[in-house]
Motif scaffolding. Structure first.
Motif, PDB file in Angstrom:
ATOM      1  N   ARG A 142      21.336  20.190   5.501  1.00  0.00           N
ATOM      2  CA  ARG A 142      22.490  19.605   6.179  1.00  0.00           C
ATOM      3  C   ARG A 142      23.006  18.387   5.406  1.00  0.00           C
ATOM      4  N   PRO A 143      24.276  17.978   5.640  1.00  0.00           N
ATOM      5  CA  PRO A 143      24.812  16.776   4.981  1.00  0.00           C
ATOM      6  C   PRO A 143      23.897  15.587   5.204  1.00  0.00           C
ATOM      7  N   PHE A 144      23.979  14.588   4.321  1.00  0.00           N
ATOM      8  CA  PHE A 144      23.055  13.464   4.372  1.00  0.00           C
ATOM      9  C   PHE A 144      23.087  12.727   5.703  1.00  0.00           C
ATOM     10  N   LEU A 145      24.281  12.434   6.225  1.00  0.00           N
ATOM     11  CA  LEU A 145      24.389  11.578   7.411  1.00  0.00           C
ATOM     12  C   LEU A 145      25.225  12.281   8.474  1.00  0.00           C
ATOM     13  N   THR A 146      24.626  12.571   9.631  1.00  0.00           N
ATOM     14  CA  THR A 146      25.315  13.282  10.705  1.00  0.00           C
ATOM     15  C   THR A 146      25.113  12.566  12.038  1.00  0.00           C
ATOM     16  N   PRO A 147      25.995  12.825  13.026  1.00  0.00           N
ATOM     17  CA  PRO A 147      25.862  12.154  14.330  1.00  0.00           C
ATOM     18  C   PRO A 147      24.762  12.751  15.210  1.00  0.00           C
ATOM     19  N   THR A 148      24.243  13.960  14.869  1.00  0.00           N
ATOM     20  CA  THR A 148      23.243  14.611  15.710  1.00  0.00           C
ATOM     21  C   THR A 148      22.017  14.966  14.887  1.00  0.00           C
ATOM     22  N   SER A 149      20.859  14.921  15.546  1.00  0.00           N
ATOM     23  CA  SER A 149      19.603  15.193  14.832  1.00  0.00           C
ATOM     24  C   SER A 149      19.284  16.674  14.753  1.00  0.00           C
ATOM     25  N   LYS A 181      10.140   7.554  18.895  1.00  0.00           N
ATOM     26  CA  LYS A 181      10.074   7.935  17.485  1.00  0.00           C
ATOM     27  C   LYS A 181      11.466   7.878  16.869  1.00  0.00           C
ATOM     28  N   THR A 182      11.533   7.560  15.581  1.00  0.00           N
ATOM     29  CA  THR A 182      12.817   7.539  14.866  1.00  0.00           C
ATOM     30  C   THR A 182      12.833   8.536  13.712  1.00  0.00           C
ATOM     31  N   GLU A 183      11.812   9.370  13.610  1.00  0.00           N
ATOM     32  CA  GLU A 183      11.743  10.324  12.511  1.00  0.00           C
ATOM     33  C   GLU A 183      11.034  11.597  12.965  1.00  0.00           C
ATOM     34  N   ASP A 233      11.718  26.812   2.025  1.00  0.00           N
ATOM     35  CA  ASP A 233      11.462  26.299   0.683  1.00  0.00           C
ATOM     36  C   ASP A 233      11.190  24.798   0.633  1.00  0.00           C
ATOM     37  N   PHE A 234      11.369  24.096   1.741  1.00  0.00           N
ATOM     38  CA  PHE A 234      11.170  22.644   1.744  1.00  0.00           C
ATOM     39  C   PHE A 234      10.987  22.155   3.172  1.00  0.00           C
ATOM     40  N   THR A 235      10.606  20.917   3.287  1.00  0.00           N
ATOM     41  CA  THR A 235      10.516  20.272   4.601  1.00  0.00           C
ATOM     42  C   THR A 235      11.677  19.304   4.743  1.00  0.00           C
ATOM     43  N   GLU A 236      12.375  19.404   5.858  1.00  0.00           N
ATOM     44  CA  GLU A 236      13.487  18.478   6.130  1.00  0.00           C
ATOM     45  C   GLU A 236      12.973  17.302   6.950  1.00  0.00           C
ATOM     46  N   ILE A 237      13.302  16.108   6.494  1.00  0.00           N
ATOM     47  CA  ILE A 237      12.962  14.888   7.224  1.00  0.00           C
ATOM     48  C   ILE A 237      14.243  14.357   7.865  1.00  0.00           C
ATOM     49  N   VAL A 238      14.214  14.177   9.166  1.00  0.00           N
ATOM     50  CA  VAL A 238      15.372  13.666   9.905  1.00  0.00           C
ATOM     51  C   VAL A 238      15.002  12.282  10.433  1.00  0.00           C
ATOM     52  N   ARG A 239      15.757  11.274  10.025  1.00  0.00           N
ATOM     53  CA  ARG A 239      15.459   9.909  10.453  1.00  0.00           C
ATOM     54  C   ARG A 239      16.692   9.276  11.097  1.00  0.00           C
ATOM     55  N   GLU A 268      36.095  -5.781  16.406  1.00  0.00           N
ATOM     56  CA  GLU A 268      34.831  -5.406  17.007  1.00  0.00           C
ATOM     57  C   GLU A 268      33.804  -5.172  15.904  1.00  0.00           C
ATOM     58  N   THR A 269      32.538  -5.314  16.240  1.00  0.00           N
ATOM     59  CA  THR A 269      31.462  -4.898  15.353  1.00  0.00           C
ATOM     60  C   THR A 269      30.709  -3.789  16.066  1.00  0.00           C
ATOM     61  N   LEU A 270      30.749  -2.590  15.496  1.00  0.00           N
ATOM     62  CA  LEU A 270      30.159  -1.420  16.141  1.00  0.00           C
ATOM     63  C   LEU A 270      28.900  -0.986  15.405  1.00  0.00           C
ATOM     64  N   THR A 271      27.862  -0.685  16.153  1.00  0.00           N
ATOM     65  CA  THR A 271      26.651  -0.112  15.587  1.00  0.00           C
ATOM     66  C   THR A 271      26.432   1.249  16.224  1.00  0.00           C
ATOM     67  N   CYS A 272      26.437   2.297  15.399  1.00  0.00           N
ATOM     68  CA  CYS A 272      26.294   3.666  15.886  1.00  0.00           C
ATOM     69  C   CYS A 272      25.044   4.307  15.272  1.00  0.00           C
ATOM     70  N   ALA A 273      24.416   5.172  16.040  1.00  0.00           N
ATOM     71  CA  ALA A 273      23.234   5.888  15.556  1.00  0.00           C
ATOM     72  C   ALA A 273      23.660   7.148  14.820  1.00  0.00           C
ATOM     73  N   TYR A 274      23.205   7.277  13.588  1.00  0.00           N
ATOM     74  CA  TYR A 274      23.379   8.508  12.812  1.00  0.00           C
ATOM     75  C   TYR A 274      21.996   9.025  12.437  1.00  0.00           C
ATOM     76  N   TYR A 275      21.973  10.213  11.843  1.00  0.00           N
ATOM     77  CA  TYR A 275      20.702  10.804  11.437  1.00  0.00           C
ATOM     78  C   TYR A 275      20.773  11.197   9.970  1.00  0.00           C
ATOM     79  N   ALA A 276      19.865  10.620   9.192  1.00  0.00           N
ATOM     80  CA  ALA A 276      19.783  10.928   7.765  1.00  0.00           C
ATOM     81  C   ALA A 276      18.916  12.161   7.586  1.00  0.00           C
ATOM     82  N   HIS A 277      19.401  13.090   6.744  1.00  0.00           N
ATOM     83  CA  HIS A 277      18.678  14.334   6.480  1.00  0.00           C
ATOM     84  C   HIS A 277      18.311  14.367   5.002  1.00  0.00           C
ATOM     85  N   ILE A 278      17.027  14.403   4.707  1.00  0.00           N
ATOM     86  CA  ILE A 278      16.580  14.531   3.314  1.00  0.00           C
ATOM     87  C   ILE A 278      15.508  15.603   3.245  1.00  0.00           C
ATOM     88  N   GLY A 279      15.419  16.263   2.094  1.00  0.00           N
ATOM     89  CA  GLY A 279      14.402  17.285   1.883  1.00  0.00           C
ATOM     90  C   GLY A 279      13.275  16.747   1.024  1.00  0.00           C
TER      91      GLY A 279
END
Length: 504
Positions: free
Chosen positions: A305-312, A320-322, A329-335, A352-363
């Motif tokens: 999946r793309p590196f940074l997405t709004p859903t895990s 937990k955060t990960e 062929d690989f293990t995906e780590i979602v953080r 405004e200063t906005l802080t939003c939760a995204y999910y990083a996807h790396i293999g």
């Protein structure tokens, strides 16, 4: 006991006189100032005419004819008018309600400083616009919102406004304080690209967010499918869901059909979507109906999946955060990653200063070329389309993109230069990754993942340092995303960023 307002309360007042008589009034005021302690400062605007733009016409128009600003007590000015200047008078505010008493026009000190800064530093460069400031929030021809920026330094430091196109010129459109309380002028400043600005997130219609709507809908469904264990059947099932929604745009009917055919986990997950998520999916189905084959053409392969997405996708345990998701062929780590952005709300004209939760996807997978693959690993993030465009940029174009700093401005003197829209100037983290041999994170073309290849940002590590490598790769990729998103330059690369960061 003296009246404080009249005798000892110093304020900025607006005085009026006949047109072209401003200097005479200033001379009289200066003379009175030398004789009394209750007139402290006199300010007559030096730029009394401005260029006014209305539709396609520009003309000069008097803006401050017959106006002089005085820092003094009310009592001192009334005495001055009575004894020395019968041709002048005080400016009064307009009545807001019937029966309300009129009050003298008073300019707060902070607004007066801002007004003087504007008039002395750039009044001769701007054009006053007759349309309201809010009219410039959206580009009706392009069908998308105009970018909102904040100026970082120079005479306009701190100003916020829209980047708008006027014929062939891109200008900064912003507001300045008028000489009456609560009044503002909408003005435009030429050559917006010459200003040092930072791009703000538009809370009511950001270009990056608008551009990722379909991608977010597809990624949402892919996340659900992978979390439900569809594996290699993820894409065929995605196409089936979209086709069913095209035929009948009802999520309730879709969930019932999936449950009936045995896809109960997926049915439950789709039923738990928020209203916003459901709207994304239905809008994607409507677009597919109007453009048959869109989803299958644009999502014909699935690796990571793309590196940074709004859903895990896969659910995380409380606290937990990960989480890990196993693929063939690989293990995906979602953080979970919190991204903070400086934002602007156009309808409220509020920062405004906005802080939003995204999910990083790396293999992560063992390094095949290592003598001890069980002890060596490579971690990678999907930057496929973005890096493909970079690797295709060759020769002098690539040299300018990566290493270019300045160039002479055409038609001006040899000493006049401007910054080139290069990674070196506007995306220093990305510049280091692409050019520094010592960078831990590397850009890798055609990286093999099973039977597919991806263009990735990757880092190699040992088993003992996997956690540090994860942090390094995620922080580097997130930093590149933020620096590309906050510059008004590198517009084409921000477009490709949409495939890396599915901005919410």
């Amino acid at each position: 006991m003296p009246d404080k307002l009249n005798h000892v309360d110093y304020r900025w007042y607006v005085m009026r006189t006949k047109r072209h008589q401003e200097s005479k009034l200033v001379e009289l005021l200066e003379k009175q100032k030398a004789e009394t302690k209750n007139i402290l400062e006199i300010y007559a605007p030096t730029h009394t005419t401005v260029h006014v733009h209305h539709d396609s016409n520009e003309k000069q128009k008097p803006l401050f004819a017959g106006i002089v600003f005085v820092l003094a007590t009310q009592h001192a000015l009334m005495h001055f008018i009575k004894e020395h200047s019968l041709d002048s008078d005080m400016q009064y505010e307009r009545k807001k309600e019937q029966g309300e008493k009129t009050a003298m026009c008073v300019i707060p000190e902070e607004q007066m400083r801002a007004f003087r800064d504007y008039n002395e530093n750039y009044a001769d460069k701007v054009i006053v616009l007759e349309r309201p400031y809010t009219d410039y929030a959206f580009n009706t021809k392009a069908g998308e919102p105009n970018e909102i920026v904040r100026v970082i330094d120079g005479p306009l430091a701190g100003r916020e406004g829209y980047i708008c196109r006027f014929r062939r010129d891109k200008r900064l459109v912003f507001q300045v304080q008028g000489f009456e309380p609560g009044s503002y002028l909408t003005v435009s400043y030429p050559n917006a690209w010459d200003l040092h600005v930072v791009r703000l997130h538009n809370t009511e219609g950001d270009r990056l967010s608008v551009g990722t709507e379909k991608g977010r809908a597809v990624d949402l469904l892919i996340g659900f499918l992978q979390a439900c264990g569809y594996g290699a059947r993820t894409l065929p099932m995605l196409y089936l869901i979209i086709n069913r929604l095209v035929d009948k745009p009802s999520l309730v009917s879709l969930c019932k059909a999936l449950h009936a055919q045995g896809d109960t986990a997926l049915s439950r997950r789709l039923a738990q979507m928020t209203g916003k998520e459901a709207e994304l999916v239905i809008n994607l189905a409507r677009y597919e109906r109007d453009n048959p084959g869109y989803v299958k053409t644009n999502w014909s392969k699935l690796t990571l999946r793309p590196f940074l997405t709004p859903t895990s996708g896969v659910a995380m345990e409380d606290g937990k955060t990960e989480v890990e998701c196993q693929h063939k062929d690989f293990t995906e780590i979602v953080r979970k990653v919190d991204i903070t952005e400086e934002a602007y709300c156009p309808s409220k004209q509020k920062d405004e200063t906005l802080t939003c939760a995204y999910y990083a996807h790396i293999g992560i997978m063992p390094l095949a070329c290592s003598e001890k693959p069980e002890e060596s690993f490579i971690l990678f993030a999907n930057w496929d389309e973005f890096l493909r465009e970079y690797f295709l940029t060759a020769g002098k174009a690539n040299e300018r993109l990566v290493s270019g700093t300045v160039q002479a401005v055409r038609g001006e003197t040899a000493q006049s230069e401007k910054l080139i829209e290069s990674f070196r100037n506007y995306a220093p983290i990305l510049y280091k990754v692409l050019t520094d041999a010592g960078s831990a994170v590397k850009a890798v073309p055609d990286f093999p993942v099973g039977n597919e290849t991806l263009n990735v940002l990757a880092i190699t590590t040992t088993a003992a340092d996997v956690d540090k490598a994860k942090d390094k790769l995620i922080n580097t990729c997130a930093g590149i995303c933020k620096e590309l998103n906050t510059t008004t330059h590198l517009a084409i690369w921000r477009r490709y960023l949409r495939t890396v960061w599915l901005h919410n």
